[in-house]
Design an enzyme around this catalytic site. Structure first.
Site: not given
Length: 556
Positions: A220, A282
């Site tokens: 993330d 990401e």
């Protein structure tokens, strides 16, 4: 038909491994399947549905966070990286899910959230109790405030969710103290990745889950771990996708070169395990050349192509982003990783139903301009066939195989995304794409769970999208996905080279391996090449003509 012929070829480069052509299915645990009827999806619910994912034809699943968390940001505020949030189950449930997935031939990727922890994490609680300059505070980004009494934030950075990116703490003696950085919610303090202790901790977290058998990690905010050392002011709007303008300096909080050292160290650890474990970035980074740095041979294996996700539904825009993406990843010998929807963006079945050229909204709600549902689904089906024919890997977001639209009439009082509150109710946020998905048209909560409970309300229209109504129904979106995933495997589309046959204002036409792909963006239907054998199309063809907003796969 306005076309431009080219002999340009693109390929995925020399990288080999299951991830180079895999189709990976994203599961948002709280919205996938609820086993106990509390209205929140859980790990046993996922495990019970793995056979249906294997039947769909995907290669792996990626699970959004299921760790212990106060759920201030739906689990992306992690309080303990080595456990399971009781809402979702137990560590034993996680072990069973991993084992059962492997038994079904599915690999398992779990989310890792290294940019920030929860404010409930033991480290942050210790930091609040400790003095400025202490090792405990050194794990996070604490700074003195500006001004004579330190009452102003250390810089002008803004939170991605709206509002300031700094919060001032109250010291144990009751006096106002330092400020801490949170690029997202106040409950998500940013970690200090210049700290050797932080780096060692996450290597240990990686080992914990690798030892339990996971096949990889989706990382993330992978582009956010390192901040510019001087924490310089940034006058521009705070956007998570950075660097789209080549003339604009790189934001001091995103895509700093120091992140790559971290991922090289992680890659060495993963390479010491058997079974081809992978790292997925990401990284909301543009241009494509900057994104490609994350997938160099000694760093990550995949990086989501968000520039592709955001590209306009026009032939020139699609041609440009596909070409740029393949060239950039080819240059570093990595596959391109394509994606159209995820838990952070408006579902593409709705996004593509908005007028072309309209900026992508951060959520759609009551009173907002509404997408054309039929047009959006038609374009979404065409976009899916286009994407799944491209060389490289691809990600699907749960429910897109059903043609699910955004819940664009979600009551504002039901919203839970922190963006809604922090933006002062100016951005509705991401709840509309996170509504629990429908499995059975006539069951409570459409088969999401054994009761009517659903943590976000499901619209009445969900029945028509339910899996049990679409399975076995010719022409349904679900059966289209099953068919094209099978054809993708049979024809090795993920590993082929792409050769453009035509591109222009109205049509994209290319070959990948032995399969021809034609997408029509124009108003007039266009013919397939003479003698072409149709493999599949996103909608019925009339006399071999591909209508507007449609994609056809064929064998020459």
């Amino acid at each position: 038909m306005n076309t431009q012929h080219t002999d340009q070829e693109s390929a995925t480069g020399p990288a080999t491994g299951w991830w180079t052509e895999a189709v990976i299915y994203q599961i948002y645990p709280r919205s996938f399947a609820d086993s106990d009827g509390d209205g929140i999806g859980d790990l046993p619910g996922i495990t019970a549905r793995l056979g249906q994912l294997a039947d769909l034809g995907v290669d792996a699943v990626w699970l959004s966070p299921f760790y212990p968390s106060p759920q201030a940001d739906a689990g992306y505020d992690v309080a303990d990286y080595r456990g399971v949030e009781p809402l979702f189950g137990t560590l034993d449930d996680a072990d069973k899910l991993i084992a059962d997935a492997h038994a079904h031939g599915l690999r398992v990727i779990v989310d890792l959230v290294p940019n920030h922890t929860s404010s409930a994490h033991a480290w942050f609680r210790a930091a609040l109790a400790a003095a400025p300059g202490s090792p405990e505070r050194g794990r996070y980004v604490f700074r003195d405030g500006r001004g004579p009494d330190g009452a102003e934030p250390p810089n002008d950075w803004r939170s991605v969710f709206g509002g300031p990116a700094w919060t001032r703490v109250t010291d144990p003696d009751g006096r106002p103290g330092q400020w801490y950085l949170h690029l997202f919610d106040t409950a998500q303090p940013d970690l200090n990745w210049d700290s050797p202790e932080v780096r060692a901790e996450f290597l240990d977290v990686l080992r914990f889950w690798l030892d339990r058998g996971v096949d990889g990690f989706r990382v993330d905010v992978a582009h956010g771990l390192i901040k510019q050392a001087d924490l310089a002011d940034w006058q521009e709007p705070q956007e998570i996708l950075s660097g789209s303008d080549a003339q604009r300096p790189r934001p001091p909080m995103w895509d700093q070169d120091g992140v790559h050292e971290i991922y090289r160290e992680w890659r060495r650890l993963l390479d010491s395990y058997d079974g081809q474990r992978i790292l997925v970035a990401e990284a909301w980074v543009e241009p494509a050349e900057r994104l490609a740095r994350y997938v160099r041979p000694d760093e990550m294996h995949q990086a989501f192509n968000f520039e592709y996700l955001l590209a306009a539904w026009t032939a020139p825009a699609q041609y440009a982003v596909i070409t740029r993406s393949l060239e950039a990843t080819d240059a570093v010998g990595a596959p391109t990783t394509w994606v159209l929807s995820n838990h952070d963006v408006v579902r593409h079945a709705s996004r593509l139903g908005l007028p072309i050229g309209v900026p992508r909204p951060n959520g759609i709600g009551v009173g907002d301009p509404q997408p054309d549902a039929a047009l959006g689904l038609r374009r979404a089906r065409a976009a899916t066939l286009l994407m799944l024919a491209l060389p490289g890997s691809a990600y699907l977001y749960q429910g897109e195989e059903l043609g699910l639209p955004e819940h664009t009439a979600l009551p504002d009082e039901a919203r839970q995304d922190p963006t809604w509150e922090r933006s002062g109710h100016t951005e509705r946020g991401r709840d509309g794409c996170r509504v629990p998905i429908p499995w059975e048209a006539d069951a409570p909560s459409y088969g999401f769970g054994p009761t009517d409970a659903s943590w976000l309300p499901q619209p009445a229209s969900w029945a028509e999208y339910a899996r049990d109504r679409q399975a076995g129904t010719p022409g349904s979106t679900y059966e289209m996905y099953r068919t094209v995933l099978r054809l993708r495997r049979e024809h090795d589309l993920g590993r082929g080279a792409l050769r453009w046959l035509a591109s222009g204002d109205e049509v994209l036409h290319f070959r990948t391996g032995e399969v021809g792909v034609l997408t029509n963006f124009g108003a007039a239907a266009v013919p397939l090449p003479e003698g072409a054998e149709l493999l599949h199309a996103s909608c019925p063809l009339d006399d071999g003509l591909v209508p507007t907003d449609a994609t056809a796969w064929y064998r020459p």
